[in-house]
Design an enzyme around this catalytic site. Structure first.
Site, PDB file in Angstrom:
ATOM      1  N   GLU A 109       2.123  -5.855  -6.914  1.00 51.53           N
ATOM      2  CA  GLU A 109       2.862  -4.790  -6.714  1.00 51.53           C
ATOM      3  C   GLU A 109       3.029  -4.070  -8.472  1.00 51.53           C
ATOM      4  O   GLU A 109       2.993  -2.920  -8.382  1.00 51.53           O
ATOM      5  CB  GLU A 109       4.080  -5.094  -6.273  1.00 51.53           C
ATOM      6  CG  GLU A 109       4.094  -5.196  -4.797  1.00 51.53           C
ATOM      7  CD  GLU A 109       5.491  -5.853  -4.119  1.00 51.53           C
ATOM      8  OE1 GLU A 109       6.195  -5.243  -3.444  1.00 51.53           O
ATOM      9  OE2 GLU A 109       6.088  -6.919  -4.671  1.00 51.53           O
ATOM     10  N   GLU A 129       3.545 -12.165   1.344  1.00 49.99           N
ATOM     11  CA  GLU A 129       4.928 -12.334   1.288  1.00 49.99           C
ATOM     12  C   GLU A 129       5.408 -12.755   2.870  1.00 49.99           C
ATOM     13  O   GLU A 129       6.186 -13.656   3.126  1.00 49.99           O
ATOM     14  CB  GLU A 129       5.793 -11.045   1.180  1.00 49.99           C
ATOM     15  CG  GLU A 129       5.763 -11.163  -0.273  1.00 49.99           C
ATOM     16  CD  GLU A 129       4.894 -10.090  -1.095  1.00 49.99           C
ATOM     17  OE1 GLU A 129       4.976  -9.667  -2.360  1.00 49.99           O
ATOM     18  OE2 GLU A 129       3.865  -9.917  -0.349  1.00 49.99           O
TER      19      GLU A 129
END
Length: 256
Positions: A109, A129
């Site tokens: 990210e 995740e």
């Protein structure tokens, strides 16, 4: 946690939290503060973000932070990840990620928040995740589809598909692949190219490019584009750039 070095008009931010260059709450605050400082330093035209060592760009958050299910800590980390990576994404200078190793979760990210990404040929990238009961909380669900399309974003987020450098290049996740150990040098070369342009023109152009990402209607974005073009004539660099071209010399930018 994050080392910052500035040479000429290029800043290098090195994620430095051995052994996997993970992000902590304090590290995310530091990143946000550093971006603010670089935004105010008008002598900085480009920023390179890389990881310390040879194995990791960044493995993202340390999962030990979430092991006890503390919702207060989860909210704090989500806020700090979002704030830091939004600041990185909207930074005034051009920001280039030199991905020198694994970029996982929040590490990817971070790279997604940069304007351009250069990956070494051995790197692996993923947003895993959901495999541990979480989801990408640092702008990943919004930025990844913009870059690679909804299909590949869903493959990476919903099925935990890990991509290598070759695939990342093919799907538009990175713009360049280089050999092992060469990402930083390649990113610095690109940063110097960006620094050779009018800083004000580049900043205006970056903001305009982001209008599409923000969903600005085309007519409004085109109107703003014309206004920003005219706004450049308020500064010295517009005249310097044109006259340098006509006089066949390099321009001397003042970022004004």
């Amino acid at each position: 946690m994050i080392d910052c070095k500035i040479e000429e008009h290029v800043a290098v931010l090195t994620l430095n939290n051995p052994s996997a260059n993970t992000f902590t709450a304090d590290g995310l605050l530091q990143l946000t503060a550093l971006i603010g400082e670089l935004n105010r330093n008008m002598n900085v035209y480009a920023v390179v973000v890389t990881g310390q060592g040879e194995k990791f760009f960044s493995a993202g958050a340390d999962l030990k932070s979430f092991a006890d299910g503390d919702k207060v800590r989860a909210r704090l980390m989500a806020q700090r990840f979002g704030t830091a990576f939004e600041a990185l994404q909207e930074a005034r200078p051009v920001v280039i990620a030199a991905i020198n190793g694994y970029a996982m979760g929040g590490g990817l990210e971070c790279a997604l928040a940069c304007d351009l990404r250069i990956a070494e040929e051995h790197v692996q990238m993923a947003l895993p995740e959901a495999s541990v009961g979480l989801l990408p909380g640092g702008c990943g669900t919004q930025t990844l589809p913009w870059l690679v399309g909804e299909g590949w974003a869903k493959r990476m987020i919903l099925t935990n598909e890990r991509v290598n450098a070759e695939t990342a290049l093919r799907i538009g996740l990175v713009e360049q692949v280089v050999g092992r150990g060469q990402a930083l040098q390649a990113a610095l070369e690109l940063a110097r190219r960006a620094s050779s342009l009018s800083p004000r023109a580049v900043t205006f152009s970056k903001g305009l490019i982001h209008q599409a990402r923000l969903g600005t209607p085309r007519a409004a974005a085109l109107s703003l584009e014309r206004e920003r073009f005219v706004d450049l004539f308020d500064g010295e660099d517009q005249r310097e750039g044109v006259n340098a071209f006509l006089e066949k010399r390099k321009p001397l930018w003042k970022n004004a």
